[in-house]
Design a protein around this motif. Structure first.
Motif, PDB file in Angstrom:
ATOM      1  N   LEU A  45       0.829  -1.205   0.000  1.00 45.09           N
ATOM      2  CA  LEU A  45       0.000   0.000   0.000  1.00 45.09           C
ATOM      3  C   LEU A  45       0.865   1.258   0.000  1.00 45.09           C
ATOM      4  O   LEU A  45       0.507   2.272  -0.620  1.00 45.09           O
ATOM      5  CB  LEU A  45      -0.924  -0.011   1.213  1.00 45.09           C
ATOM      6  CG  LEU A  45      -1.968   1.110   1.280  1.00 45.09           C
ATOM      7  CD1 LEU A  45      -2.854   1.095   0.047  1.00 45.09           C
ATOM      8  CD2 LEU A  45      -2.800   0.990   2.543  1.00 45.09           C
ATOM      9  N   ALA A  46       2.028   1.222   0.680  1.00 44.74           N
ATOM     10  CA  ALA A  46       2.951   2.362   0.657  1.00 44.74           C
ATOM     11  C   ALA A  46       3.470   2.611  -0.757  1.00 44.74           C
ATOM     12  O   ALA A  46       3.592   3.765  -1.198  1.00 44.74           O
ATOM     13  CB  ALA A  46       4.112   2.125   1.618  1.00 44.74           C
ATOM     14  N   LEU A  47       3.761   1.527  -1.481  1.00 44.60           N
ATOM     15  CA  LEU A  47       4.191   1.679  -2.870  1.00 44.60           C
ATOM     16  C   LEU A  47       3.075   2.268  -3.724  1.00 44.60           C
ATOM     17  O   LEU A  47       3.308   3.142  -4.574  1.00 44.60           O
ATOM     18  CB  LEU A  47       4.634   0.329  -3.426  1.00 44.60           C
ATOM     19  CG  LEU A  47       5.120   0.303  -4.878  1.00 44.60           C
ATOM     20  CD1 LEU A  47       6.326   1.209  -5.062  1.00 44.60           C
ATOM     21  CD2 LEU A  47       5.437  -1.126  -5.317  1.00 44.60           C
ATOM     22  N   GLY A  48       1.836   1.799  -3.490  1.00 38.77           N
ATOM     23  CA  GLY A  48       0.710   2.357  -4.225  1.00 38.77           C
ATOM     24  C   GLY A  48       0.489   3.833  -3.916  1.00 38.77           C
ATOM     25  O   GLY A  48       0.155   4.622  -4.812  1.00 38.77           O
ATOM     26  N   ILE A  49       0.674   4.231  -2.641  1.00 35.59           N
ATOM     27  CA  ILE A  49       0.539   5.646  -2.273  1.00 35.59           C
ATOM     28  C   ILE A  49       1.610   6.481  -2.953  1.00 35.59           C
ATOM     29  O   ILE A  49       1.352   7.610  -3.405  1.00 35.59           O
ATOM     30  CB  ILE A  49       0.595   5.790  -0.740  1.00 35.59           C
ATOM     31  CG1 ILE A  49      -0.674   5.222  -0.112  1.00 35.59           C
ATOM     32  CG2 ILE A  49       0.785   7.239  -0.324  1.00 35.59           C
ATOM     33  CD1 ILE A  49      -0.665   5.245   1.402  1.00 35.59           C
ATOM     34  N   VAL A 146      -7.425  12.021   5.754  1.00 37.33           N
ATOM     35  CA  VAL A 146      -7.347  11.137   6.913  1.00 37.33           C
ATOM     36  C   VAL A 146      -7.864  11.832   8.175  1.00 37.33           C
ATOM     37  O   VAL A 146      -8.412  11.182   9.076  1.00 37.33           O
ATOM     38  CB  VAL A 146      -5.906  10.630   7.126  1.00 37.33           C
ATOM     39  CG1 VAL A 146      -5.480   9.737   5.976  1.00 37.33           C
ATOM     40  CG2 VAL A 146      -4.928  11.767   7.308  1.00 37.33           C
ATOM     41  N   PHE A 147      -7.726  13.172   8.261  1.00 41.65           N
ATOM     42  CA  PHE A 147      -8.256  13.864   9.431  1.00 41.65           C
ATOM     43  C   PHE A 147      -9.778  13.823   9.445  1.00 41.65           C
ATOM     44  O   PHE A 147     -10.396  13.541  10.484  1.00 41.65           O
ATOM     45  CB  PHE A 147      -7.772  15.309   9.451  1.00 41.65           C
ATOM     46  CG  PHE A 147      -8.421  16.142  10.518  1.00 41.65           C
ATOM     47  CD1 PHE A 147      -8.162  15.899  11.859  1.00 41.65           C
ATOM     48  CD2 PHE A 147      -9.306  17.155  10.185  1.00 41.65           C
ATOM     49  CE1 PHE A 147      -8.765  16.652  12.858  1.00 41.65           C
ATOM     50  CE2 PHE A 147      -9.916  17.921  11.175  1.00 41.65           C
ATOM     51  CZ  PHE A 147      -9.650  17.661  12.505  1.00 41.65           C
ATOM     52  N   VAL A 148     -10.395  14.081   8.289  1.00 42.85           N
ATOM     53  CA  VAL A 148     -11.861  14.031   8.218  1.00 42.85           C
ATOM     54  C   VAL A 148     -12.354  12.613   8.478  1.00 42.85           C
ATOM     55  O   VAL A 148     -13.338  12.401   9.211  1.00 42.85           O
ATOM     56  CB  VAL A 148     -12.342  14.558   6.853  1.00 42.85           C
ATOM     57  CG1 VAL A 148     -13.840  14.341   6.687  1.00 42.85           C
ATOM     58  CG2 VAL A 148     -12.007  16.035   6.707  1.00 42.85           C
ATOM     59  N   ILE A 184      -3.953   0.969   8.843  1.00 43.64           N
ATOM     60  CA  ILE A 184      -3.087   0.485   7.766  1.00 43.64           C
ATOM     61  C   ILE A 184      -2.767   1.617   6.790  1.00 43.64           C
ATOM     62  O   ILE A 184      -1.627   1.744   6.320  1.00 43.64           O
ATOM     63  CB  ILE A 184      -3.746  -0.702   7.043  1.00 43.64           C
ATOM     64  CG1 ILE A 184      -3.940  -1.876   8.023  1.00 43.64           C
ATOM     65  CG2 ILE A 184      -2.893  -1.154   5.879  1.00 43.64           C
ATOM     66  CD1 ILE A 184      -2.659  -2.387   8.646  1.00 43.64           C
ATOM     67  N   VAL A 185      -3.739   2.469   6.493  1.00 39.21           N
ATOM     68  CA  VAL A 185      -3.493   3.589   5.574  1.00 39.21           C
ATOM     69  C   VAL A 185      -2.491   4.568   6.184  1.00 39.21           C
ATOM     70  O   VAL A 185      -1.564   5.037   5.504  1.00 39.21           O
ATOM     71  CB  VAL A 185      -4.822   4.286   5.220  1.00 39.21           C
ATOM     72  CG1 VAL A 185      -4.557   5.605   4.505  1.00 39.21           C
ATOM     73  CG2 VAL A 185      -5.671   3.388   4.352  1.00 39.21           C
ATOM     74  N   GLU A 186      -2.660   4.890   7.466  1.00 34.90           N
ATOM     75  CA  GLU A 186      -1.720   5.802   8.123  1.00 34.90           C
ATOM     76  C   GLU A 186      -0.316   5.197   8.160  1.00 34.90           C
ATOM     77  O   GLU A 186       0.680   5.889   7.891  1.00 34.90           O
ATOM     78  CB  GLU A 186      -2.191   6.102   9.544  1.00 34.90           C
ATOM     79  CG  GLU A 186      -3.409   7.005   9.628  1.00 34.90           C
ATOM     80  CD  GLU A 186      -3.019   8.477   9.661  1.00 34.90           C
ATOM     81  OE1 GLU A 186      -1.873   8.800   9.308  1.00 34.90           O
ATOM     82  OE2 GLU A 186      -3.871   9.300  10.053  1.00 34.90           O
ATOM     83  N   SER A 233      -5.813   5.434  17.704  1.00 37.17           N
ATOM     84  CA  SER A 233      -6.585   6.203  16.729  1.00 37.17           C
ATOM     85  C   SER A 233      -6.814   7.635  17.211  1.00 37.17           C
ATOM     86  O   SER A 233      -6.842   8.574  16.403  1.00 37.17           O
ATOM     87  CB  SER A 233      -7.923   5.515  16.459  1.00 37.17           C
ATOM     88  OG  SER A 233      -8.662   5.365  17.664  1.00 37.17           O
ATOM     89  N   VAL A 234      -6.947   7.833  18.526  1.00 41.54           N
ATOM     90  CA  VAL A 234      -7.063   9.187  19.070  1.00 41.54           C
ATOM     91  C   VAL A 234      -5.783   9.975  18.805  1.00 41.54           C
ATOM     92  O   VAL A 234      -5.811  11.155  18.409  1.00 41.54           O
ATOM     93  CB  VAL A 234      -7.380   9.136  20.575  1.00 41.54           C
ATOM     94  CG1 VAL A 234      -7.331  10.526  21.196  1.00 41.54           C
ATOM     95  CG2 VAL A 234      -8.741   8.505  20.812  1.00 41.54           C
ATOM     96  N   ILE A 235      -4.638   9.338  19.015  1.00 46.38           N
ATOM     97  CA  ILE A 235      -3.352  10.008  18.791  1.00 46.38           C
ATOM     98  C   ILE A 235      -3.177  10.365  17.319  1.00 46.38           C
ATOM     99  O   ILE A 235      -2.711  11.466  16.984  1.00 46.38           O
ATOM    100  CB  ILE A 235      -2.203   9.111  19.285  1.00 46.38           C
ATOM    101  CG1 ILE A 235      -2.304   8.902  20.803  1.00 46.38           C
ATOM    102  CG2 ILE A 235      -0.849   9.699  18.927  1.00 46.38           C
ATOM    103  CD1 ILE A 235      -1.310   7.909  21.361  1.00 46.38           C
ATOM    104  N   LEU A 236      -3.548   9.459  16.422  1.00 47.29           N
ATOM    105  CA  LEU A 236      -3.406   9.733  14.993  1.00 47.29           C
ATOM    106  C   LEU A 236      -4.259  10.923  14.568  1.00 47.29           C
ATOM    107  O   LEU A 236      -3.780  11.830  13.865  1.00 47.29           O
ATOM    108  CB  LEU A 236      -3.803   8.489  14.190  1.00 47.29           C
ATOM    109  CG  LEU A 236      -2.829   7.316  14.222  1.00 47.29           C
ATOM    110  CD1 LEU A 236      -3.428   6.115  13.504  1.00 47.29           C
ATOM    111  CD2 LEU A 236      -1.509   7.692  13.591  1.00 47.29           C
TER     112      LEU A 236
END
Length: 427
Positions: A45-49, A146-148, A184-186, A233-236
């Motif tokens: 997924l990092a490569l795809g990003i 990702v914030f929204v 996983i996305v983060e 998830s709160v920290i992210l």
């Protein structure tokens, strides 16, 4: 040998609380728990990003930059010279007087030309505003997304408003699919940042940013493996709240919307201070250090997680200091621009004699120290001998010196119209 190393690394007494085994976490009765193997999905997924970023910058960000008339050409390239290039790459990028004198004799160039070559060569390594804008626009879009998403996810969770619920029945807490996707996305994004940082625009805080990405990847991985995803998830989401504002301020700066840039930067600084100096230490860090100690109890990987949180908070303090310095410079820079007094921001008129003295001083810069001192003394003597017009300067800010193109016009105005005041605003 490899089996022994893996068994030592995945020791249950290190990763899990007391009386908990890996077999207990193998999705019993159809309940989904975090698995260490899930983290492998972050690499493709990092490569795809990274590929998506390239497509986004070329197909979306670049046309937007052209529409905003952002400069695409880089700095002017220096003249090709093997000797100076060798000095630049292997010895120094900012040669002193000794090196300049030696190079001037070796190349039969004057010192001023060599100084100009090194300045252009240094600027040649800087990326164009177009490249910076494309990079900032990509990060702005991702951080905003990702914030929204994280804000919507947390608003639907009951344990956000009571942090003690993050630790009840730990680690036997089911893993929702939306939190797994968020994690996983983060993680994939920060892996892509770690690898692309070596090819991206080099900045002064390269080492601190690399440490930040490394700590973030470690925190995400640790919290996922030991099922601390609720607090994770709160920290992210708390960190994503300020990042997209910073990238928006950068975009406004590259597009030369200075007032919008200043407004966005001040907003970013406020959100940064509130989330990372106010909420972060007194919500996630406090809950992890005290509430989880009381409800779950400490274990080896818990200490590592707490240590990473404390190290991340130290980086927050350092960045807050740097942001505060920039904010103070911004306030000092724009102090007189809000002043309504017509006599506040004036600068002294320059006579023809002082203009010639300034030009003499500029021409002496290419010579040695003794000649420069003699030139400055001559300039001061000529300035004292020449009559000057009455001046009115701002007591709160050093008056702006007129540029070389303004000097002849100012001298002509002083000769034909006598003394006067020139109002200007600070950019």
């Amino acid at each position: 040998m490899m089996a022994n190393a893996l068994a030592w690394f995945w020791n249950e007494r290190f990763w899990l609380p007391h009386n908990v085994t890996w077999a207990d976490m193998r999705n019993p009765d159809g309940v989904t728990f975090p698995q260490a193997e899930d983290l492998y999905m972050a690499f493709p997924l990092a490569l795809g990003i990274f590929v998506l970023r390239i497509v986004f910058e070329r197909c979306i960000a670049r046309p937007c930059a052209y529409a905003l008339k952002i400069q695409a050409a880089g700095p002017r390239k220096a003249q090709s010279n093997a000797i100076l290039e060798k000095v630049f790459t292997s010895i120094t990028k900012n040669p002193g007087d000794k090196h300049l004198d030696g190079l001037a004799k070796q190349l039969d160039w004057d010192v001023r030309t060599i100084q100009r070559w090194f300045r252009r060569r240094r600027n040649q390594e800087k990326p164009s505003p177009l490249a910076k804008f494309c990079e900032s626009m990509w990060r702005f879009m991702f951080y905003l997304y990702v914030f929204v998403y994280g804000l919507r996810l947390l608003s639907q969770s009951t344990w956000v408003w009571d942090s003690r619920q993050c630790w009840y029945n730990h680690p036997y807490q089911p893993l929702p699919s939306d939190i797994q996707y968020y994690y996983i996305v983060e993680l994939a994004f920060y892996w892509s940042l770690m690898f692309s940082q070596f090819t991206d625009i080099k900045r002064k805080d390269f080492f601190m940013m690399f440490m930040h990405h490394l700590i973030t990847v470690s925190l995400i991985s640790f919290s996922y493996i030991v099922n601390m995803v609720r607090m994770g998830s709160v920290i992210l989401c708390m960190h994503d709240a300020a990042d997209f504002l910073l990238e928006a301020a950068k975009m406004a700066n590259y597009a030369r919307y200075q007032k919008l840039c200043d407004l966005l930067f001040i907003l970013f600084a406020l959100v940064f201070f509130v989330t990372r100096l106010g909420l972060f230490p007194f919500w996630p860090v406090r809950s992890t250090m005290f509430e989880s100690w009381e409800i779950v109890g400490p274990y080896p990987s818990w200490w590592v997680f707490v240590g990473l949180l404390v190290l991340l908070q130290c980086l927050h303090v350092i960045w807050s200091y740097l942001i505060l310095r920039i904010a103070c410079k911004l306030l000092r820079k724009g102090k007189c621009s809000w002043c309504k007094l017509p006599h506040c921001c004036t600068y002294p008129r320059t006579t023809a004699a002082t203009s010639r003295a300034a030009q003499t001083t500029t021409s002496e810069r290419a010579t040695g120290p003794k000649a420069r001192r003699a030139g400055r003394a001559t300039a001061r003597a000529m300035a004292r001998a020449a009559p000057t017009a009455p001046t009115a300067t701002c007591s709160r800010e050093r008056p702006r010196e007129p540029t070389s193109t303004e000097m002849p016009a100012a001298a002509g105005a002083a000769a034909s119209h006598g003394p006067g005041l020139g109002l200007h605003t600070t950019a």
